[in-house]
Design a protein around this motif. Structure first.
Motif, PDB file in Angstrom:
ATOM      1  N   TYR A 215       0.841  -1.191   0.000  1.00 13.47           N
ATOM      2  CA  TYR A 215       0.000   0.000   0.000  1.00 13.47           C
ATOM      3  C   TYR A 215       0.882   1.249   0.000  1.00 13.47           C
ATOM      4  O   TYR A 215       2.060   1.192   0.339  1.00 13.47           O
ATOM      5  CB  TYR A 215      -0.905   0.014   1.244  1.00 13.47           C
ATOM      6  N   ASP A 216       0.279   2.365  -0.366  1.00 11.92           N
ATOM      7  CA  ASP A 216       0.932   3.673  -0.215  1.00 11.92           C
ATOM      8  C   ASP A 216       2.252   3.763  -0.976  1.00 11.92           C
ATOM      9  O   ASP A 216       3.221   4.380  -0.508  1.00 11.92           O
ATOM     10  CB  ASP A 216       1.181   3.980   1.269  1.00 11.92           C
ATOM     11  N   ASP A 217       2.314   3.136  -2.156  1.00  7.96           N
ATOM     12  CA  ASP A 217       3.512   3.194  -3.011  1.00  7.96           C
ATOM     13  C   ASP A 217       4.753   2.585  -2.346  1.00  7.96           C
ATOM     14  O   ASP A 217       5.893   2.931  -2.698  1.00  7.96           O
ATOM     15  CB  ASP A 217       3.816   4.634  -3.447  1.00  7.96           C
ATOM     16  N   GLU A 218       4.550   1.679  -1.397  1.00  8.14           N
ATOM     17  CA  GLU A 218       5.682   0.991  -0.792  1.00  8.14           C
ATOM     18  C   GLU A 218       6.340   0.057  -1.812  1.00  8.14           C
ATOM     19  O   GLU A 218       5.728  -0.351  -2.796  1.00  8.14           O
ATOM     20  CB  GLU A 218       5.229   0.188   0.430  1.00  8.14           C
ATOM     21  N   VAL A 219       7.587  -0.291  -1.544  1.00  5.37           N
ATOM     22  CA  VAL A 219       8.370  -1.182  -2.401  1.00  5.37           C
ATOM     23  C   VAL A 219       8.964  -2.279  -1.526  1.00  5.37           C
ATOM     24  O   VAL A 219       9.432  -2.015  -0.415  1.00  5.37           O
ATOM     25  CB  VAL A 219       9.506  -0.425  -3.112  1.00  5.37           C
ATOM     26  N   CYS A 220       8.930  -3.514  -2.023  1.00  4.78           N
ATOM     27  CA  CYS A 220       9.589  -4.617  -1.332  1.00  4.78           C
ATOM     28  C   CYS A 220      11.041  -4.686  -1.794  1.00  4.78           C
ATOM     29  O   CYS A 220      11.321  -4.989  -2.962  1.00  4.78           O
ATOM     30  CB  CYS A 220       8.875  -5.936  -1.624  1.00  4.78           C
ATOM     31  N   LYS A 302      -5.409  -3.262  -8.615  1.00 11.03           N
ATOM     32  CA  LYS A 302      -6.598  -2.430  -8.447  1.00 11.03           C
ATOM     33  C   LYS A 302      -7.087  -2.460  -7.013  1.00 11.03           C
ATOM     34  O   LYS A 302      -7.577  -1.453  -6.488  1.00 11.03           O
ATOM     35  CB  LYS A 302      -7.718  -2.918  -9.367  1.00 11.03           C
ATOM     36  N   LEU A 303      -6.987  -3.594  -6.366  1.00 12.45           N
ATOM     37  CA  LEU A 303      -7.467  -3.744  -5.004  1.00 12.45           C
ATOM     38  C   LEU A 303      -6.612  -2.963  -4.011  1.00 12.45           C
ATOM     39  O   LEU A 303      -7.107  -2.540  -2.961  1.00 12.45           O
ATOM     40  CB  LEU A 303      -7.465  -5.226  -4.608  1.00 12.45           C
ATOM     41  N   LEU A 304      -5.332  -2.774  -4.334  1.00 16.90           N
ATOM     42  CA  LEU A 304      -4.377  -2.157  -3.419  1.00 16.90           C
ATOM     43  C   LEU A 304      -4.258  -0.651  -3.607  1.00 16.90           C
ATOM     44  O   LEU A 304      -3.776   0.048  -2.706  1.00 16.90           O
ATOM     45  CB  LEU A 304      -3.006  -2.795  -3.618  1.00 16.90           C
ATOM     46  N   ALA A 305      -4.699  -0.146  -4.737  1.00 16.47           N
ATOM     47  CA  ALA A 305      -4.593   1.283  -5.036  1.00 16.47           C
ATOM     48  C   ALA A 305      -5.618   2.081  -4.227  1.00 16.47           C
ATOM     49  O   ALA A 305      -6.604   1.527  -3.736  1.00 16.47           O
ATOM     50  CB  ALA A 305      -4.805   1.510  -6.537  1.00 16.47           C
ATOM     51  N   PRO A 306      -5.421   3.391  -4.054  1.00 12.32           N
ATOM     52  CA  PRO A 306      -6.431   4.208  -3.383  1.00 12.32           C
ATOM     53  C   PRO A 306      -7.805   4.020  -4.024  1.00 12.32           C
ATOM     54  O   PRO A 306      -7.939   4.069  -5.249  1.00 12.32           O
ATOM     55  CB  PRO A 306      -5.913   5.637  -3.587  1.00 12.32           C
ATOM     56  N   ASN A 311      -7.329  -1.677  -0.066  1.00 17.87           N
ATOM     57  CA  ASN A 311      -6.840  -0.430   0.505  1.00 17.87           C
ATOM     58  C   ASN A 311      -7.889   0.189   1.432  1.00 17.87           C
ATOM     59  O   ASN A 311      -7.580   0.635   2.552  1.00 17.87           O
ATOM     60  CB  ASN A 311      -6.477   0.543  -0.606  1.00 17.87           C
ATOM     61  N   ASP A 312      -9.137   0.189   0.989  1.00 22.32           N
ATOM     62  CA  ASP A 312     -10.214   0.760   1.804  1.00 22.32           C
ATOM     63  C   ASP A 312     -10.421  -0.046   3.087  1.00 22.32           C
ATOM     64  O   ASP A 312     -10.656   0.519   4.159  1.00 22.32           O
ATOM     65  CB  ASP A 312     -11.521   0.805   1.012  1.00 22.32           C
TER      66      ASP A 312
END
Length: 410
Positions: A215-220, A302-306, A311-312
């Motif tokens: 989430y929130d543009d994080e990167v692994c 799509k599920l993880l984006a704002p 995400n919700d």
């Protein structure tokens, strides 16, 4: 008649995610109660479906999946994994060093069986995904837990980690994104983690089953992309990133310094051969799944984006739990979980297991106690935020209602 007892090898094995509290939940179901199961990251019961392309590849090729595959896995599946990690800039990726398994769980168990002699030590985070600790103990090893710091967004305490290295330490586990906390680790932290492993000649076990659930543009940030000087084992699969938990398809990739690891790799090959192969139909979906990732698009994106469902739900769960008096929680940056802290003094809690059992009996909602993740105190629990907004809201309102007058030791 002499009592038939379980093996003493299981004496130090714990897996409370599917333990005594679940047994009580199933007993309540048998009595006719409806139980909301927020104890396990299983997307399908909450209406999440695997990508159509993945399912299509499995269905149309099913007739070709009736026989055993190569013990390491189908070539097409391993090639897809190879290409994915080349794209992720893993050095020295080799198709022959990729193993497909019946989920990451099987591969973790195989790894520890192939590596450990009695008394060998593996460093594992606390809290952890408990299969790691269980697999080490079952293989005759000793799990040594290093602390993750809740005050620092659950980042590993690297000083604590390094202080626990001994001459019996064989390797160190990094779970990123983390289960149960939802933490995602910074590049700087992962690089420092890698340098410690290099300095002490330790194998790195990188559990990245949630590497695309961010989430929130994080990167692994992967340890394997940061070193050629120590052996790195990276684990991932279809279960979480591609919402196909029931397919039981995971993979293991060996990278880094392999020159001295030939005997260990031979052991992995022996264990892979002994179980013949992992289930072949599920392997047919790997190419489509990872191909979508390389193309920059997955169904879960799509599920993880704002505005996306996951995400919700993450946001709602965080806000509602944070608003309950006596609870605090770090905002998760990945995975499907919250790991709230309980004010044990306020609620008179001396047993986190009793807390989750009391909550189950009162509100018919199943969560997991923090000690089930090898957290040493009795002051946390894990909750899954996979239910839809209305169901999740009702469950968390129930949690607040339960805690409003809960006192364990009165």
């Amino acid at each position: 008649m002499q009592e038939i007892r379980k093996s003493t090898k299981l004496d130090n094995v714990l897996y409370d995610i599917r333990g005594p509290i679940l047994d009580e939940a199933e007993r309540l179901e048998e009595e006719g109660y409806s139980i909301l199961k927020l104890h396990i990251g299983n997307p399908a019961p909450f209406g999440f479906n695997a990508p159509d392309d993945l399912l299509h590849d499995v269905v149309v090729n099913l007739k070709d999946a009736q026989g055993y595959s190569n013990s390491r896995g189908l070539y097409s599946a391993r090639k897809a994994v190879y290409q994915y990690y080349q794209y992720r800039q893993f050095p020295d990726v080799d198709i022959d060093d990729i193993f497909i398994g019946n989920g990451v769980s099987e591969l973790i168990t195989m790894t520890m069986q192939a590596l450990l002699d009695n008394g060998d030590e593996i460093l594992i985070p606390a809290p952890d995904y408990p299969l790691w600790t269980a697999s080490v103990n079952l293989a005759g090893g000793r799990s040594v837990h290093y602390r993750c710091d809740e005050q620092a967004d659950w980042q590993p305490d690297l000083d604590d980690l390094e202080s626990k290295i001994t001459d019996r330490t064989k390797g160190v586990v990094l779970i990123n994104p983390n289960n149960p906390t939802g933490a995602v680790y910074s590049r700087d932290l992962v690089e420092r983690f890698v340098r410690i492993a290099e300095r002490h000649g330790l194998i790195i076990f990188a559990d990245e089953i949630y590497d695309q659930v961010l989430y929130d543009d994080e990167v692994c940030h992967s340890p394997a992309a940061m070193t050629e000087d120590t052996l790195v084992l990276t684990y991932s699969g279809l279960s979480k990133n591609f919402l196909a938990a029931g397919f039981r398809c995971g993979w293991l990739v060996l990278t880094g310094y392999k020159d001295t690891a030939g005997d260990f790799i031979e052991g992995l090959n022996m264990l892979a051969n002994m179980r013949l192969c992992s289930n072949v139909p599920a392997q047919l979906g790997v190419q489509a799944a990872l191909g979508a990732s390389l193309g920059g698009y997955t169904e879960s994106a799509k599920l993880l984006a704002p505005g996306g469902r996951l995400n919700d739900q993450r946001n709602l769960a965080y806000e509602m739990v944070s608003s309950i008096p006596g609870l605090s929680v770090v905002r998760p940056r990945g995975a499907f979980y919250l790991f709230p802290r309980i004010d044990t003094e306020k609620f008179g809690i001396s047993s986190d297991e009793r807390f989750v059992l009391d909550f189950l009996k009162k509100e018919h909602t199943l969560v997991v106690q923090g000690s089930g993740f090898n957290w040493p105190e009795q002051d946390h629990f894990r909750i899954v935020f996979l239910p839809d907004i209305e169901q999740l809201k009702a469950a968390l309102e129930g949690l607040g209602r339960f805690l409003a007058d809960y006192r364990q030791n009165r």
